[in-house]
Design a protein around this motif. Structure first.
Motif, PDB file in Angstrom:
ATOM      1  N   UNK A 712       0.866  -1.178   0.000  1.00  0.00           N
ATOM      2  CA  UNK A 712       0.000   0.000   0.000  1.00  0.00           C
ATOM      3  C   UNK A 712       0.903   1.228   0.000  1.00  0.00           C
ATOM      4  N   UNK A 713       0.362   2.411  -0.308  1.00  0.00           N
ATOM      5  CA  UNK A 713       1.177   3.630  -0.224  1.00  0.00           C
ATOM      6  C   UNK A 713       1.540   4.023   1.206  1.00  0.00           C
ATOM      7  N   UNK A 714       1.081   3.248   2.192  1.00  0.00           N
ATOM      8  CA  UNK A 714       1.247   3.637   3.597  1.00  0.00           C
ATOM      9  C   UNK A 714       2.069   2.621   4.403  1.00  0.00           C
ATOM     10  N   UNK A 715       2.422   1.518   3.781  1.00  0.00           N
ATOM     11  CA  UNK A 715       3.126   0.445   4.458  1.00  0.00           C
ATOM     12  C   UNK A 715       2.554  -0.892   4.031  1.00  0.00           C
ATOM     13  N   UNK A 772      13.065  -1.615  -0.040  1.00  0.00           N
ATOM     14  CA  UNK A 772      13.397  -0.946   1.212  1.00  0.00           C
ATOM     15  C   UNK A 772      13.202   0.560   1.081  1.00  0.00           C
ATOM     16  N   UNK A 773      13.735   1.157   0.035  1.00  0.00           N
ATOM     17  CA  UNK A 773      13.641   2.614  -0.137  1.00  0.00           C
ATOM     18  C   UNK A 773      12.185   3.061  -0.264  1.00  0.00           C
ATOM     19  N   UNK A 774      11.400   2.327  -1.044  1.00  0.00           N
ATOM     20  CA  UNK A 774       9.993   2.706  -1.245  1.00  0.00           C
ATOM     21  C   UNK A 774       9.187   2.535   0.033  1.00  0.00           C
ATOM     22  N   UNK A 775       9.366   1.396   0.680  1.00  0.00           N
ATOM     23  CA  UNK A 775       8.581   1.120   1.877  1.00  0.00           C
ATOM     24  C   UNK A 775       8.923   2.100   2.985  1.00  0.00           C
ATOM     25  N   UNK A 780       7.184   6.338   6.673  1.00  0.00           N
ATOM     26  CA  UNK A 780       7.528   7.576   7.374  1.00  0.00           C
ATOM     27  C   UNK A 780       6.602   8.704   6.951  1.00  0.00           C
ATOM     28  N   UNK A 781       6.368   8.835   5.649  1.00  0.00           N
ATOM     29  CA  UNK A 781       5.528   9.928   5.155  1.00  0.00           C
ATOM     30  C   UNK A 781       4.119   9.837   5.732  1.00  0.00           C
ATOM     31  N   UNK A 782       3.550   8.623   5.790  1.00  0.00           N
ATOM     32  CA  UNK A 782       2.180   8.505   6.291  1.00  0.00           C
ATOM     33  C   UNK A 782       2.092   8.745   7.780  1.00  0.00           C
ATOM     34  N   UNK A 783       3.029   8.205   8.560  1.00  0.00           N
ATOM     35  CA  UNK A 783       2.969   8.423  10.000  1.00  0.00           C
ATOM     36  C   UNK A 783       3.140   9.897  10.346  1.00  0.00           C
ATOM     37  N   UNK A 784       4.026  10.576   9.643  1.00  0.00           N
ATOM     38  CA  UNK A 784       4.194  12.007   9.905  1.00  0.00           C
ATOM     39  C   UNK A 784       2.934  12.775   9.496  1.00  0.00           C
ATOM     40  N   UNK A 785       2.365  12.438   8.346  1.00  0.00           N
ATOM     41  CA  UNK A 785       1.164  13.134   7.885  1.00  0.00           C
ATOM     42  C   UNK A 785       0.011  12.943   8.861  1.00  0.00           C
TER      43      UNK A 785
END
Length: 825
Positions: A712-715, A772-775, A780-785
């Motif tokens: 998913x885009x979130x993990x 690894x880079x994508x995940x 990180x991006x979703x948790x921060x958002x």
């Protein structure tokens, strides 16, 4: 022989019939002698048999009693934590702390019967405001949590409550023999919809917990100016409530004062005591300002229906004021002799600034986020995640309630103490075994000594069999937050041994004396898993304690695994083979072997087990599901189950009950691999049991990257979208939990493994590195958002929108995002 003797005795009289009387008497005498001897032998044999049976029964009963007693008896090995190690002499800088994670703001010592302090507040509104004290999701705070907290010396927290912003700060000053002094500062200001004229009451309290004495010092009949007291752990002390000032600390501000002197059945009833003491008969009337009716503590007449004996003395200082304003509280230990003056006003400001600067430096030295290019807002987010885990540390004391299969009823465990992080201050403010291993991955990076102490606390909870209760509900305050059905801990039920993850990280640097004290308990824990969770075949394992009522659940839960409703075999049986537990035991074998080697203990049994559990051919034979294209559990399984609404039977003379959902099985179960691709399928990769050249690595990486399955885009989601039970309810009242949501702890393990596979020679190296880079970016991006939008870290996240779900704040394993940002695995 006894039966033979009985037959002989029965034949004698028949043989004597029709013979002469003399001979009959003669032979009768002989027969009588023989019969007497036979009767005596028979009686002796019977007595011996009965005695042996009674002895066997007594021995069996004693064995059962002994086994039952061992379930509620502490392990006989010397404690991993030396006596007094948590006290003020051995660890003065950690004696005081924010060790009451279930309250919005409070402090206590690491003592079995601590004097506790805390804050409550109440917005004085015409419509009525709720009294805030314990962290409750139902309070609806926009956000709350620690912004900076170093685990030792200071903490800064913001609480946002419907137009009110409260900033709580504390600083400790070490000295003396009882943990030194500390000071609080609470700054209240309006925010958003709040009005500059808002009226707020702040309640500062101190309470005993069964021992110690408190003495109030009252000014002007209604103002509690100070409290002097004494306790076994603190000696003499004094708490002073300073008069409020403006937000900048200049001048004073008009306030109304009230105080409460009451007794409570225990610390768990403090909120009830204060709430039942409130009266609305008071009027706030500042000189030249508008008058306003408000509620304040008044005479306490006892709790309605309370049958418990009062044993907690409560002294509470209420200050009611208009915003903005600032209030400070100081605690001074009687054993500090060289005090430089009160830690208040400018001195407190200077100490806070000094500790904050030190925290910023240490955080960057530890995690290097500025060097990695993270902007200030994301660095503050990471600081808050770490600080909330440190600020969520708790010190608990009490008894667990345990039950073994040999107990008719639950029995109390011996009194014990636990120093631990908690998953969630609002929903899970207590210790959880499998959570704690993940917590310590982060805390060990920040403070290895702290982490070693926490781990020792956990291993000192072990019973004589080597079992550690998976949920620690110690003390009345912890018990008050737990539904009754989860209170009793069952001694045959395991939990993932994630503490081995933390120990794997600490082994190289742990002092040998510490490791030597810990090792007997490590060994006992390992042996308990091997003996009680063994599977039906060699080198297989099975979680005990699955739900056994097939009618209630779409898929009976496996709470012991930590993955609750993750799909397992549809029909629980002794023939199950659970993949994740097998992989945990491979990790445990490796850690035991490394620990034994450091200590010079025999390591080969653990190395042998590690080799067997890491053997690719054996792993595939036991757990590779060709039709699934992934590793899987094995058991008695049906692929066609569902929930159907069924009307219940009505009792005579009563209306029929509401229809209920029950399970229906449309295909008979049979022994097979469980067709559920998800987190469990990944465990050989997650715990890095697969060699880099394994042919099974490629399909697992493909499943991870497939949007139809785990990507998913979130993990990574917990269960593939094409799995039959994806996002399916387990009962009418049991929504999906580990059936699709994104969980940070497993994503952390995935990133840790991908980072390793991406750096090792092998055919999947480049693919692993790219994944690894994508995940990492997505997680990180979703948790921060979500944190920026909601103010919280969450228990888990939606796989369709990324939105936070479950309990909040959840700064247990979700705080592992800090290590992901730092790329520290």
């Amino acid at each position: 022989m006894a039966a033979e003797r009985r037959r002989r005795g029965a034949e004698g009289p028949r043989e004597a019939r029709g013979r002469p009387r003399e001979r009959d008497r003669e032979r009768g005498a002989a027969r009588g002698a023989r019969g007497g001897r036979a009767a005596l032998g028979l009686a002796a044999a019977l007595a011996l048999g009965l005695g042996l049976a009674a002895a066997a029964a007594a021995l069996g009963q004693w064995g059962r009693w002994r086994a039952a007693a061992r379930a509620a008896s502490p392990h006989p090995a010397p404690p991993a934590l030396p006596p007094g190690a948590a006290g003020p002499r051995a660890a003065p800088r950690r004696f005081w702390g924010s060790y009451r994670p279930h309250v919005y703001f409070g402090m206590k010592t690491r003592s079995p019967r601590a004097v506790v302090t805390g804050l409550m507040w109440l917005q004085q509104r015409e419509a009525g405001g709720g009294l805030r004290h314990t962290c409750e999701q139902g309070d609806g705070l926009a956000s709350y949590g620690w912004l900076r907290h170093d685990g030792d010396n200071f903490g800064v927290q913001d609480l946002r409550d419907r137009g009110l912003l409260l900033r709580t700060e504390f600083v400790k000053r070490h000295g003396g023999e009882h943990g030194g002094d500390w000071s609080w500062r609470v700054t209240a200001r309006p925010e958003g919809a709040g009005s500059p004229a808002s009226l707020v009451s702040l309640f500062f309290y101190v309470a005993t917990d069964g021992q110690g004495t408190l003495q109030p010092h009252v000014e002007d009949r209604t103002r509690l100016a100070a409290v002097s007291g004494t306790s076994e752990e603190l000696g003499d002390f004094r708490i002073t409530f300073l008069r409020p000032t403006s937000e900048s600390g200049e001048g004073s501000t008009y306030s109304s004062y009230h105080y409460l002197d009451a007794w409570s059945p225990g610390l768990h009833r403090l909120t009830d005591v204060v709430r039942s003491s409130l009266s609305d008969r008071f009027v706030f009337s500042p000189p030249g300002g508008p008058r306003q009716r408000f509620v304040a503590v008044d005479t306490f007449h006892g709790l309605p229906g309370a049958a418990e004996a009062a044993r907690s003395h409560l002294l509470l200082h209420q200050v009611t004021l208009r915003l903005p304003a600032r209030v400070e509280v100081t605690f001074e230990s009687g054993s500090v002799r060289d005090r430089r003056g009160p830690l208040a006003g400018p001195a407190l400001t200077a100490e806070l600034a000094r500790h904050e600067a030190a925290f910023e430096r240490r955080f960057e030295e530890t995690f290097g986020l500025e060097r990695k290019g993270f902007p200030p807002a994301q660095r503050r987010f990471a600081q808050a995640a770490l600080s909330n885990m440190l600020g969520g540390m708790g010190y608990f004391h009490g008894r667990s309630l345990v039950q073994s299969p040999l107990h008719e009823h639950p029995v109390p465990y011996p009194e014990t103490s636990l120093f631990t992080a908690v998953p969630s201050r609002s929903f899970f403010p207590r210790g959880f075994l499998w959570d704690e291993g993940f917590h310590q991955l982060l805390l060990a990076r920040w403070d290895p000594e702290l982490s070693r102490e926490v781990i020792a606390h956990w291993f000192d909870l072990m019973n004589a069999e080597g079992w550690i209760p998976r949920e620690q509900i110690l003390g009345e305050e912890a018990l008050a937050k737990v539904p009754p059905e989860f209170v009793v801990q069952h001694s045959e039920t395991a939990n993932p041994p994630t503490l081995f993850l933390a120990l794997q990280q600490l082994l190289g640097t742990a002092p040998l004396p510490y490791l030597r004290r810990l090792f007997p308990r490590l060994r006992a824990w390992y042996e308990w898993y091997n003996s009680t969770q063994a599977g039906p075949l060699p080198y297989t394992f099975r979680w005990r304690g699955r739900d056994t009522d097939p009618e209630r659940f779409l898929n009976p839960k496996t709470l012991a695994s930590g993955l609750d409703d993750y799909p397992r075999a549809s029909h629980p049986s002794a023939d199950e083979r659970h993949l994740d537990l097998r992989c945990w035991m491979a990790l445990a074998s490796q850690v035991l072997a490394e620990a034994a080697e450091r200590l010079g203990e025999p390591a080969e049994p653990y190395r042998h087990m590690q080799r067997a559990l890491s053997d690719s051919e054996l792993l595939e034979r036991l757990h590779w599901a060709e039709e699934l294209g992934a590793f899987a559990d094995y058991g008695n399984h049906s692929r066609a189950v569902g929930l159907r609404r069924e009307a219940g039977r009505a009792a005579p003379g009563r209306p029929p009950p509401a229809p209920r959902l029950v399970r229906v099985v449309r295909e008979a179960p049979r022994p097979r691999f469980v067709g559920a691709l998800g987190y469990v399928s990944l465990f050989p990769l997650l715990l890095q049991l697969l060699p880099p050249d394994s042919p099974r690595l490629a399909p697992l990486l493909a499943a991870m990257r497939s949007e139809k399955q785990l990507w998913t885009p979130f993990g990574l989601r917990s269960l593939a979208r094409d799995s039959p039970l994806y996002m399916q309810r387990n009962t009418e009242h049991d929504p999906p939990y580990w059936r699709g949501s994104v969980w940070v702890n497993i994503n952390y393990l995935a990133l840790r493994a991908l980072h390793a596979y991406g750096s090792l020679p092998g055919p999947q190296r480049e693919q692993a590195a790219e994944l690894y880079r994508e995940l990492r970016h997505n997680l990180v991006a979703n948790l921060y958002r979500q944190y920026a939008e909601s103010g919280y870290l969450w228990e888990h996240y939606s796989d369709s929108s990324g939105a936070g779900q479950g309990s909040h704040p959840f700064t247990g394993w979700s705080a592992l995002v800090v290590l992901v940002m730092a790329e520290d695995y």
